[in-house]
Design a protein around this motif. Structure first.
Motif, PDB file in Angstrom:
ATOM      1  N   ALA A   1       0.833  -1.203   0.000  1.00 24.83           N
ATOM      2  CA  ALA A   1       0.000   0.000   0.000  1.00 24.83           C
ATOM      3  C   ALA A   1       0.866   1.250   0.000  1.00 24.83           C
TER       4      ALA A   1
ATOM      5  N   SER B   1      -8.737  -0.047   9.451  1.00 22.88           N
ATOM      6  CA  SER B   1      -9.048  -0.949   8.331  1.00 22.88           C
ATOM      7  C   SER B   1      -8.001  -2.031   8.135  1.00 22.88           C
ATOM      8  N   CYS B   2      -6.833  -1.859   8.701  1.00 23.69           N
ATOM      9  CA  CYS B   2      -5.732  -2.776   8.383  1.00 23.69           C
ATOM     10  C   CYS B   2      -5.644  -3.932   9.369  1.00 23.69           C
ATOM     11  N   PRO B   3      -5.863  -5.165   8.911  1.00 28.55           N
ATOM     12  CA  PRO B   3      -5.798  -6.320   9.815  1.00 28.55           C
ATOM     13  C   PRO B   3      -4.385  -6.620  10.297  1.00 28.55           C
ATOM     14  N   GLN B   4      -3.388  -6.037   9.641  1.00 24.57           N
ATOM     15  CA  GLN B   4      -1.990  -6.278  10.032  1.00 24.57           C
ATOM     16  C   GLN B   4      -1.463  -5.195  10.971  1.00 24.57           C
TER      17      GLN B   4
ATOM     18  N   ALA C   1      -0.654  -2.330  10.136  1.00 26.23           N
ATOM     19  CA  ALA C   1       0.481  -1.730   9.430  1.00 26.23           C
ATOM     20  C   ALA C   1       0.384  -0.209   9.357  1.00 26.23           C
ATOM     21  N   ILE C   2      -0.834   0.333   9.589  1.00 28.65           N
ATOM     22  CA  ILE C   2      -1.016   1.785   9.465  1.00 28.65           C
ATOM     23  C   ILE C   2      -1.157   2.390  10.854  1.00 28.65           C
TER      24      ILE C   2
ATOM     25  N   ILE D   1       2.969   4.077   7.389  1.00 25.14           N
ATOM     26  CA  ILE D   1       2.727   2.664   7.097  1.00 25.14           C
ATOM     27  C   ILE D   1       4.013   1.866   7.277  1.00 25.14           C
TER      28      ILE D   1
ATOM     29  N   CYS E   1       2.750  -4.724   5.893  1.00 26.44           N
ATOM     30  CA  CYS E   1       1.722  -4.680   4.850  1.00 26.44           C
ATOM     31  C   CYS E   1       1.813  -5.904   3.948  1.00 26.44           C
ATOM     32  N   THR E   2       0.664  -6.549   3.732  1.00 22.72           N
ATOM     33  CA  THR E   2       0.610  -7.717   2.848  1.00 22.72           C
ATOM     34  C   THR E   2       0.088  -7.359   1.460  1.00 22.72           C
ATOM     35  N   GLY E   3      -0.338  -6.115   1.282  1.00 19.33           N
ATOM     36  CA  GLY E   3      -0.905  -5.721  -0.005  1.00 19.33           C
ATOM     37  C   GLY E   3      -2.316  -6.223  -0.216  1.00 19.33           C
TER      38      GLY E   3
ATOM     39  N   THR F   1      -5.214  -4.925   0.125  1.00 22.93           N
ATOM     40  CA  THR F   1      -6.091  -3.881  -0.453  1.00 22.93           C
ATOM     41  C   THR F   1      -7.302  -3.523   0.414  1.00 22.93           C
ATOM     42  N   LEU F   2      -7.430  -4.099   1.600  1.00 25.62           N
ATOM     43  CA  LEU F   2      -8.601  -3.809   2.436  1.00 25.62           C
ATOM     44  C   LEU F   2      -8.694  -2.335   2.824  1.00 25.62           C
ATOM     45  N   CYS F   3      -7.571  -1.674   2.934  1.00 29.64           N
ATOM     46  CA  CYS F   3      -7.587  -0.258   3.328  1.00 29.64           C
ATOM     47  C   CYS F   3      -8.033   0.668   2.194  1.00 29.64           C
TER      48      CYS F   3
ATOM     49  N   VAL G   1      -2.580   0.454  -3.906  1.00 30.84           N
ATOM     50  CA  VAL G   1      -1.659  -0.662  -3.711  1.00 30.84           C
ATOM     51  C   VAL G   1      -0.940  -0.897  -5.033  1.00 30.84           C
TER      52      VAL G   1
HETATM   53  S1  SF4 Z   1      -2.906  -3.293   1.963  1.00 27.56           S
HETATM   54 FE1  SF4 Z   1      -3.747  -4.557   3.653  1.00 27.56          FE
HETATM   55  S2  SF4 Z   1      -1.987  -4.960   4.941  1.00 27.56           S
HETATM   56 FE2  SF4 Z   1      -1.388  -3.254   3.612  1.00 27.56          FE
HETATM   57  S3  SF4 Z   1      -1.866  -1.420   4.771  1.00 27.56           S
HETATM   58 FE3  SF4 Z   1      -3.682  -1.870   3.531  1.00 27.56          FE
HETATM   59  S4  SF4 Z   1      -5.008  -3.147   4.857  1.00 27.56           S
HETATM   60 FE4  SF4 Z   1      -2.946  -3.128   5.756  1.00 27.56          FE
END
Ligand code: SF4
Ligand code: SF4
Length: 169
Positions: free
Chosen positions: A33, A49-52, A54-55, A67, A72-74, A76-78, A89
């Motif tokens: 991202a 929004s980020c399950p990791q 990362a933000i 970030i 970040c796993t990429g 795209t949920l954010c 992303v």
């Molecule tokens: S792409 Fe996924 S893991 Fe990366 S910042 Fe956005 S929500 Fe988090």
């Protein structure tokens, strides 16, 4: 400069992005991202929004988001969660580093089809490169904002931020 870096032409990076971009080695590993949010406003749905996790936004909600590119796993949920449509992303094909992808938020009703040929536009709305719609995500999670992934030459992953359908005038 490594061979991989030579394969990823960065001649089109806008100057304002150079300080926030992840290292090139990171981009070549997996999609990541990019948060193009530079105004200190009271806003933070990207963080939740980020399950990791990362933000993050330091020292109060008014600061700009940061970030952690390693987390970040990429996924795209954010992307659809940002009201400012400021999160994208980007990725590069591991097998062919001349091929890249950009995932963007899309708030129009005329959704493109997967496989559709479109024209990638830059931040000023100018045509940059042909692109192909690779993925279209519309779900309850994304609310009214669809998430569109384009395939395009990797040299344009930091420049293309929207697209125009071939059928549109
Ligand atoms: S792409 Fe996924 S893991 Fe990366 S910042 Fe956005 S929500 Fe988090
Ligand atoms: S949700 Fe979007 S506009 Fe709000 S702080 Fe995060 S990146 Fe910036």
């Amino acid at each position: 400069m490594s061979e991989d870096q030579n394969n990823l032409n960065h001649s089109t990076i806008p100057e304002f992005l150079t300080d926030i971009l992840p290292p090139e080695e990171r981009i070549l590993k997996r999609p990541v991202a990019i948060i193009e949010c530079f105004q200190e406003i009271p806003c933070n749905p990207c963080v939740d929004s980020c399950p990791q996790n990362a933000i993050s936004i330091d020292e109060g909600i008014n600061r700009i988001p940061q970030i952690d590119y390693d987390l970040c796993t990429g996924c795209t949920l954010c992307v659809p969660k940002c009201p400012g449509l400021a999160i994208f992303v980007v990725g590069v094909d591991k097998e062919d580093k001349t091929k890249g992808s950009v995932t963007i938020p899309y708030e129009f009703n005329d959704l493109p089809q997967i496989g559709e040929e479109v024209i990638g536009l830059n931040r000023q709305g100018k045509p940059v490169t042909p692109a192909v719609v690779k993925k279209v995500i519309v779900s309850k999670i994304t609310d009214k904002t669809a998430v569109i992934t384009l395939s395009l030459p990797s040299e344009f992953i930091h420049e293309v931020r929207f697209f125009k359908r071939q059928s549109s005038k």
